[in-house]
Design an enzyme around this catalytic site. Sequence first.
Site, PDB file in Angstrom:
ATOM      1  N   CYS A  35       0.685  -1.303   0.118  1.00 36.60           N
ATOM      2  CA  CYS A  35       0.011  -0.065  -0.039  1.00 36.60           C
ATOM      3  C   CYS A  35       1.011   1.471  -0.016  1.00 36.60           C
ATOM      4  CB  CYS A  35      -0.904   0.273   1.053  1.00 36.60           C
ATOM      5  SG  CYS A  35      -0.020   0.112   2.716  1.00 36.60           S
ATOM      6  N   ASP A  37       2.144   2.626   2.445  1.00 38.46           N
ATOM      7  CA  ASP A  37       2.241   3.332   3.764  1.00 38.46           C
ATOM      8  C   ASP A  37       3.237   3.412   4.538  1.00 38.46           C
ATOM      9  OD1 ASP A  37      -0.342   4.048   2.918  1.00 38.46           O
ATOM     10  OD2 ASP A  37      -1.574   2.983   4.388  1.00 38.46           O
ATOM     11  N   CYS A  60      -3.065   5.174   5.780  1.00 34.22           N
ATOM     12  CA  CYS A  60      -4.445   5.202   5.717  1.00 34.22           C
ATOM     13  C   CYS A  60      -5.017   5.290   7.326  1.00 34.22           C
ATOM     14  CB  CYS A  60      -4.878   3.779   5.315  1.00 34.22           C
ATOM     15  SG  CYS A  60      -4.632   2.418   6.453  1.00 34.22           S
ATOM     16  N   CYS A 104      -2.863  -3.103   8.783  1.00 34.43           N
ATOM     17  CA  CYS A 104      -2.180  -1.764   9.025  1.00 34.43           C
ATOM     18  C   CYS A 104      -1.936  -1.905  10.512  1.00 34.43           C
ATOM     19  CB  CYS A 104      -3.625  -0.795   8.953  1.00 34.43           C
ATOM     20  SG  CYS A 104      -4.491  -0.968   7.326  1.00 34.43           S
TER      21      CYS A 104
HETATM   22 FE1  FES Z   1      -1.556   0.537   4.093  1.00 33.99          FE
HETATM   23 FE2  FES Z   1      -3.482   0.790   5.856  1.00 33.99          FE
HETATM   24  S1  FES Z   1      -3.637   0.400   3.889  1.00 33.99           S
HETATM   25  S2  FES Z   1      -1.487   0.440   6.221  1.00 33.99           S
END
Ligand code: FES
Length: 143
Positions: A35, A37, A60, A104
Amino acid sequence: MALYSEVVMDHFTHPRNVGVIENADGVGQVGNAKCGDIMKIYLKIDDDIITDVKFETFGCGSAIASSSMATEMIKGKPISEAMQLTNKAVAEALDGLPAHKLHCSVLAEEAIKSALKDYYDRNGIEYDHKLFPDCESCGHCHD
Ligand code: FES
């Protein structure tokens, strides 16, 4: 049923412990390759107690809520307790996360472990490398 619990929404909209600790005793940064992140955790440690903790999360809502909850869960606690923190415990404390958002909370567990490993490394403290099984192979950390 709402997708996100009230606890998740509360920690997402009012995240605790956001920020940076200058002169932190341990810093850990992890990223999720899929993702994109990124989560960074700063620890202040005195006498084996986590006296302060802050985070910066580029990610997110679930990642932000997980960071916020995880930092609350380890603040004031001994290192040994923080080492036990699992993503499952973080997700449970948040009153659950949707299945596709569980990763996450994994980011929060990994970021804390990475910061503790950094603390050990900086201070030349011996530790069992098996406590950080992913660190050898994952390459997530940017240290
Ligand atoms: Fe990447 Fe939540 S979608 S940490």
